[in-house]
Enzyme design. Structure first.
Site, mmCIF file in Angstrom:
data_model
loop_
_atom_site.group_PDB
_atom_site.id
_atom_site.type_symbol
_atom_site.label_atom_id
_atom_site.label_comp_id
_atom_site.label_asym_id
_atom_site.label_seq_id
_atom_site.Cartn_x
_atom_site.Cartn_y
_atom_site.Cartn_z
ATOM 1 N N GLU A 162 -10.576 -32.270 25.216
ATOM 2 C CA GLU A 162 -10.420 -31.023 25.965
ATOM 3 C C GLU A 162 -9.651 -31.422 27.219
ATOM 4 O O GLU A 162 -10.190 -32.095 28.097
ATOM 5 C CB GLU A 162 -11.801 -30.473 26.294
ATOM 6 C CG GLU A 162 -11.793 -29.020 26.661
ATOM 7 C CD GLU A 162 -12.317 -28.806 28.038
ATOM 8 O OE1 GLU A 162 -11.465 -28.626 28.943
ATOM 9 O OE2 GLU A 162 -13.535 -28.820 28.229
ATOM 10 N N CYS B 18 -11.317 -26.211 34.184
ATOM 11 C CA CYS B 18 -10.390 -26.307 33.052
ATOM 12 C C CYS B 18 -10.046 -24.918 32.523
ATOM 13 O O CYS B 18 -9.043 -24.751 31.849
ATOM 14 C CB CYS B 18 -10.983 -27.184 31.964
ATOM 15 S SG CYS B 18 -12.652 -26.740 31.511
HETATM 16 P P1 NDP Z 1 -9.024 -38.255 34.055
HETATM 17 O O1 NDP Z 1 -8.390 -38.039 32.745
HETATM 18 O O2 NDP Z 1 -8.401 -39.200 34.987
HETATM 19 O O3 NDP Z 1 -10.513 -38.735 33.852
HETATM 20 C C1 NDP Z 1 -11.397 -38.082 32.958
HETATM 21 C C2 NDP Z 1 -12.453 -39.072 32.513
HETATM 22 O O4 NDP Z 1 -11.833 -40.116 31.767
HETATM 23 C C3 NDP Z 1 -13.151 -39.743 33.666
HETATM 24 O O5 NDP Z 1 -14.496 -39.961 33.325
HETATM 25 C C4 NDP Z 1 -12.402 -41.072 33.789
HETATM 26 O O6 NDP Z 1 -13.150 -42.059 34.385
HETATM 27 C C5 NDP Z 1 -12.179 -41.377 32.322
HETATM 28 N N1 NDP Z 1 -11.107 -42.311 32.083
HETATM 29 C C6 NDP Z 1 -9.973 -42.482 32.787
HETATM 30 N N2 NDP Z 1 -9.207 -43.416 32.197
HETATM 31 C C7 NDP Z 1 -9.883 -43.851 31.108
HETATM 32 C C8 NDP Z 1 -9.629 -44.817 30.097
HETATM 33 N N3 NDP Z 1 -8.508 -45.531 30.075
HETATM 34 N N4 NDP Z 1 -10.554 -44.996 29.127
HETATM 35 C C9 NDP Z 1 -11.684 -44.294 29.118
HETATM 36 N N5 NDP Z 1 -11.971 -43.374 30.045
HETATM 37 C C10 NDP Z 1 -11.088 -43.143 31.035
HETATM 38 O O7 NDP Z 1 -9.250 -36.890 34.702
HETATM 39 P P2 NDP Z 1 -9.891 -36.581 36.107
HETATM 40 O O8 NDP Z 1 -11.295 -36.190 35.879
HETATM 41 O O9 NDP Z 1 -9.703 -37.655 37.097
HETATM 42 O O10 NDP Z 1 -8.984 -35.412 36.478
HETATM 43 C C11 NDP Z 1 -7.614 -35.676 36.663
HETATM 44 C C12 NDP Z 1 -6.817 -34.503 36.220
HETATM 45 O O11 NDP Z 1 -7.163 -34.122 34.900
HETATM 46 C C13 NDP Z 1 -7.065 -33.279 37.041
HETATM 47 O O12 NDP Z 1 -6.343 -33.299 38.202
HETATM 48 C C14 NDP Z 1 -6.645 -32.208 36.087
HETATM 49 O O13 NDP Z 1 -5.274 -32.024 36.126
HETATM 50 C C15 NDP Z 1 -7.045 -32.741 34.756
HETATM 51 N N6 NDP Z 1 -8.296 -32.196 34.287
HETATM 52 C C16 NDP Z 1 -8.232 -31.257 33.353
HETATM 53 C C17 NDP Z 1 -9.365 -30.695 32.875
HETATM 54 C C18 NDP Z 1 -9.259 -29.706 31.830
HETATM 55 O O14 NDP Z 1 -10.152 -29.596 31.035
HETATM 56 N N7 NDP Z 1 -8.210 -28.927 31.769
HETATM 57 C C19 NDP Z 1 -10.695 -31.045 33.360
HETATM 58 C C20 NDP Z 1 -10.647 -32.033 34.373
HETATM 59 C C21 NDP Z 1 -9.489 -32.607 34.767
HETATM 60 P P3 NDP Z 1 -12.924 -42.386 35.930
HETATM 61 O O15 NDP Z 1 -13.210 -41.147 36.689
HETATM 62 O O16 NDP Z 1 -13.897 -43.472 36.177
HETATM 63 O O17 NDP Z 1 -11.497 -42.817 36.041
#
Ligand code: NDP
Length: 671
Positions: free
Chosen positions: A257, A296
């Site tokens: 998602e 989201c």
């Molecule tokens: P990220 O994709 O950076 O992170 C989401 C999750 O993935 C976090 O728990 C993060 O951990 C984890 N993660 C990051 N890199 C890895 C990896 N290589 N392997 C496994 N897990 C990983 O999203 P954010 O939450 O930081 O949000 C960033 C952007 O994502 C927002 O600015 C927005 O644009 C978008 N977003 C979109 C959503 C949607 O559903 N439309 C919802 C939320 C965010 P950690 O935090 O420890 O890096």
């Protein structure tokens, strides 16, 4: 010195071997906690989930799992104040926290209730009807769902630290899967606190929930066939996960998602002054400002008829001007801070990109508001120039929306589709034809569509609220995953298998009597047996009863059902299906009950309905009917002193042809 968040791994709280990275209060910039997973043994966690958590959860029936989820929901409800206190540090207002905390707990309640009402008190679930595969009824097929002997890893975004975890946990637990939760680091202190409550409560079996505070590290390297990853976050991270070797070649199921440029479309029938105009404006502003737009499902694209674009922009700007931005602890504040200064930088960058093709109508991205250390940003409304591309590509994850205009309904659909797949869209119109045109056009691009007008507005849950009973997820850019959706969300975690066997074997395997299987002859009428004494397959065949013209006339008179096929011989003779008077279907069912019921007081307490009633052969005057009644399924209710018994009923005529088939549903005392 602030606390270092711990992980819950293999039955113990684990503290990392370093000092970790600081996590800052979104409003004050003060350190809330530190986070690190250095030294965490991911392999041991996966092994613990598979060898301890999984077997313990799978030993429970769906109803027992549902009961634990309900108990957990009640427990978290009692501990809400401490979650609210901590949530404010993420920048959330009280209203935002309600969406996260109460929304998460509500999702647990909802799944608990669905688990009892819509799944059997068993560990196996059925999919669809029995398929007859052989001419003589000795070879049949049935699809069933069973639990996978694996683990589900839930990687969540920072924006919903509580709901994001619970909305994934509830369906996975019901499906018999242990979960390893990995929250977004920025707000992981709130998830950690919630997991501490869950573990301290002792409600869920050990190993059912583990927590990674910090990086996911090598977690995915440990996964294999039967394991799954449910990810919410950015398209960028989704891409990394999609390319992981265990996802590409190792059989790990990945649900995504990700970014979604959701739209709200105003119908061409709506004019300024109509109730729908105000509903549209309110909806957009709500979605821009709840959670400071870090949702989201928020509305990023505001699609309106060109003719009313200016009045819509003006009305949005006027309403946005009433939104107070600031410290979420202040009850007068309507919009808090973004989760971090880093997030605010990201949003400002996205707005810069949008401004290359759009005018700013409201707000100032560079203006500092409130405490300079806090990640405050004013709501920002833009109006795109014709042909703009960026609003369909760039996701500003904050309080930002862009107005786009259309001239024809098809153009509106084309604009919506340029989001390349979204979680949710809304259509605001009071015209049924407009609603159909837009919904059919938008549906292939969306996981959920809200149609809003004056009739449903009062009860509407709004554009941006995913509901436990409805699917959450969307095609294309939104990730292609599906979560929630009631029991769909549970079954999606399970393995569907087509079983081909004889009716006897299928009965033995599923615990549900299969038509064609052996019937057991009880020594007494089965209505004399308690739930404990009844056995699947117990069966009786009744005496015959001849249906007379008198019976049919009496039934017509008594019920008032004078339909010509039962009362007018001449007209009935002209009916191509009957060729003469036939008995009412409900007369047949009533006579059948008269034949199979054992009338004396006993363990059978009530008849609560019939399922799948079909009338197969007309019953004519002089026909003799009898009934074969067989115990099909016995479902004890955990919290009551009775259970449900489903009986297979087949009414046949003197030639042995089936006249009516159905399931009779009764409640029977346990003893
Ligand atoms: P990220 O994709 O950076 O992170 C989401 C999750 O993935 C976090 O728990 C993060 O951990 C984890 N993660 C990051 N890199 C890895 C990896 N290589 N392997 C496994 N897990 C990983 O999203 P954010 O939450 O930081 O949000 C960033 C952007 O994502 C927002 O600015 C927005 O644009 C978008 N977003 C979109 C959503 C949607 O559903 N439309 C919802 C939320 C965010 P950690 O935090 O420890 O890096």
């Amino acid at each position: 010195m602030t606390t270092l968040l711990e992980s819950y791994a293999a039955g113990h709280w684990f503290r990392a071997s370093d000092e970790g990275e600081p996590l800052l209060d979104a409003t004050t910039g003060e350190e809330v906690a530190r986070i690190s997973a250095r030294g965490l043994d991911y392999a041991a966690m996966v092994n613990h989930a598979r060898s301890v958590g999984g077997p313990a959860v799978r030993a429970l029936t769906f109803h027992q799992r549902a009961k634990l989820i309900k108990t957990l929901a009640q427990y978290l409800n009692e501990h809400k104040p401490e979650l609210y206190d901590l949530s404010v540090r993420t920048g959330a207002t009280t209203r935002d926290t309600a969406v996260d905390v109460d929304g998460g707990i509500g999702t647990l309640f909802s799944f608990a209730s669905k688990g009892v009402r819509e799944l059997p008190n068993d560990t196996i679930a059925f999919d669809g009807n029995l398929e007859t595969l052989g001419k003589h009824g000795t070879f049949v097929g049935q699809h069933v769902y069973t639990s996978r002997p694996g683990v589900t890893v839930q990687i969540n975004a920072f924006n919903f630290p509580v709901w994001g975890m619970l909305e994934k946990l509830a369906p996975a637990f019901l499906a018999g899967l242990p979960s390893i939760v990995k929250p977004g680091s920025q707000t992981a202190y709130l998830t950690e606190r919630t997991v501490r409550l869950i573990i301290a409560s002792g409600i869920l079996p050990e190993g059912a929930v583990q927590l990674v505070s910090g990086s996911a590290g090598s977690l995915l390297d440990e996964l294999g066939v039967h394991d799954s990853v449910a990810f919410t976050g950015s398209a960028h991270t989704a891409g990394i996960l999609r390319r992981h070797p265990n996802v590409l070649d190792g059989g790990v199921h990945l649900g995504v998602e990700a970014d979604s440029l959701n739209c709200s479309v105003l119908g061409p029938d709506v004019q300024s002054g109509d109730p729908e105009f105000d509903l549209f404006v309110k909806g957009v502003v709500t979605e821009m400002t709840v959670k400071a737009g870090q949702k989201c499902t928020a509305i990023r694209r505001v699609i309106v008829p060109a003719a009313v674009a200016s009045s819509v922009s003006d009305a949005l700007a006027a309403r946005l001007a009433t939104i107070t931005v600031g410290d979420p602890r202040d009850p007068d504040v309507r919009m808090g801070a973004l989760a971090s200064l880093g997030q605010r930088d990201e949003v400002r960058k996205a707005v810069e990109a949008l401004r290359s093709e759009a005018e700013l109508v409201f707000g100032d991205p560079s203006r500092s508001m409130g405490d300079a250390r806090g990640a405050f940003l004013s709501p920002l409304l833009l109006r795109a120039r014709p042909g703009a591309v960026q609003p369909h590509d760039v996701e500003p994850f904050g309080p930002v929306s862009t107005v786009l205009t259309y001239d024809t309904l098809d153009e509106a659909v084309t604009l919506a589709a340029r989001g390349k797949g979204s979680l949710v869209g809304s259509v605001v119109t009071h015209d049924g034809a407009v609603a159909r045109h837009l919904v059919l056009g938008l549906a292939p691009w969306h996981g959920r569509i809200l149609v809003l007008d004056r009739d449903d507005a009062k009860e509407s849950t709004g554009h941006g609220s995913p509901l436990p009973m409805l699917v959450h997820g969307g095609p294309g850019r939104a990730g292609g995953g599906e979560e929630l959706g009631g029991v769909r969300g549970v079954l999606g975690h399970m393995q569907r298998t087509a079983i081909q066997a004889s009716p006897d074997q299928l009965t033995a395997i599923t615990g549900r009597w299969t038509p064609g299987a052996r019937r057991l002859a009880p020594s007494e009428h089965p209505f004399r047996y308690s739930l404990a004494q009844l056995q699947v397959g117990h069966s009786i065949t009744t005496e015959g009863r001849t249906v007379t013209l008198d019976d049919i006339e009496h039934f017509a008179e008594f019920t008032g059902d004078h339909f010509y096929a039962h009362t007018d011989a001449e007209a009935a003779a002209r009916n191509p299906l009957f060729g003469g008077i036939v008995a009412h279907g409900y007369l047949v069912v009533s006579l059948a009950a008269g034949l199979f019921v054992d009338p004396a007081p006993g363990p059978v307490l009530a008849n609560f309905g019939v399922d799948g009633l079909r009338f197969l052969t007309p019953v004519k005057v002089g026909d003799t009917i009898s009934v074969q009644l067989t115990v099909k399924q016995i479902t004890p209710r955990n919290s009551a002193d009775y259970g449900e018994v489903r009986w297979d009923a087949v009414v046949t005529n003197q030639d042995g042809s089936p006249v009516a088939t159905y399931d009779v549903l009764t409640l029977v005392a346990k003893s």
